[in-house]
Design an enzyme around this catalytic site. Structure first.
Site, mmCIF file in Angstrom:
data_model
loop_
_atom_site.group_PDB
_atom_site.id
_atom_site.type_symbol
_atom_site.label_atom_id
_atom_site.label_comp_id
_atom_site.label_asym_id
_atom_site.label_seq_id
_atom_site.Cartn_x
_atom_site.Cartn_y
_atom_site.Cartn_z
ATOM 1 C CB CYS A 154 -24.149 10.623 39.590
ATOM 2 S SG CYS A 154 -25.184 9.164 40.180
ATOM 3 C CD GLU A 188 -23.807 8.362 43.255
ATOM 4 O OE1 GLU A 188 -22.621 8.171 43.822
ATOM 5 O OE2 GLU A 188 -24.142 7.494 42.908
#
Length: 161
Positions: A89, A58
């Site tokens: 993330c 991510e």
């Protein structure tokens, strides 16, 4: 926000994750960021390759999307990821202002193959754990391809990430 889930983008995230684990870069984590109907970034986990604990799929995709879009505000984007984002993330997604996240697997699935994020959520207490996220709409769409990805990774000889 009214953005509908599109399986094709999740399948692409799974394919990106396969590339990452097949090349020994890191765990079974792939991510695709979509703006409108256009993929603006796709990336996988590169923790092992880069010796960088922040190089999650991510985060790598958010960095790439920022460069490709020429901006840091991604409030018109949607993120597809193979697994529920870890706290780092999730914070990155929130800072990027990405309002919708679709995950194929959850933190319990990740824990079963050696990625236990629960201690990080617990350490943050009420800041994240147990509260509905006011910044990001998260939805799970369990996909057979992601299950097979996790099973593949679980059966491999591997380093931690």
């Amino acid at each position: 926000m009214g953005i509908q889930y599109k399986k094709e983008y999740m399948e692409r995230a799974v394919a990106v994750a396969h590339k990452g684990i097949d090349s020994g870069c890191g765990g079974p984590f792939g991510c695709v960021i979509v703006c409108g109907d256009k993929v603006v970034a796709e990336a996988h986990n590169t923790v092992v390759r880069d010796n960088d604990p922040t190089a999650h799929g991510e985060v790598n995709a958010i960095r790439m999307a920022g460069k490709n879009l020429g901006r840091f505000d991604m409030s018109d984007c949607v993120l597809y990821t193979t697994s529920e984002p870890c706290p780092m993330c999730l914070a990155s997604i929130m800072w990027a202002r990405i309002p919708v996240v679709y995950s194929a697997m959850n933190i319990d699935d990740a824990k079963r193959i050696g990625f236990d994020d629960k201690p990080f959520y617990d350490a943050m207490g009420d800041k994240i754990n147990g509260k509905k996220n006011q910044f990001v709409t998260e939805e799970f769409h369990r996909e057979e391809s992601a299950i097979k990805l996790f099973e593949k990774y679980d059966g491999m000889e591997k380093t931690r990430y």
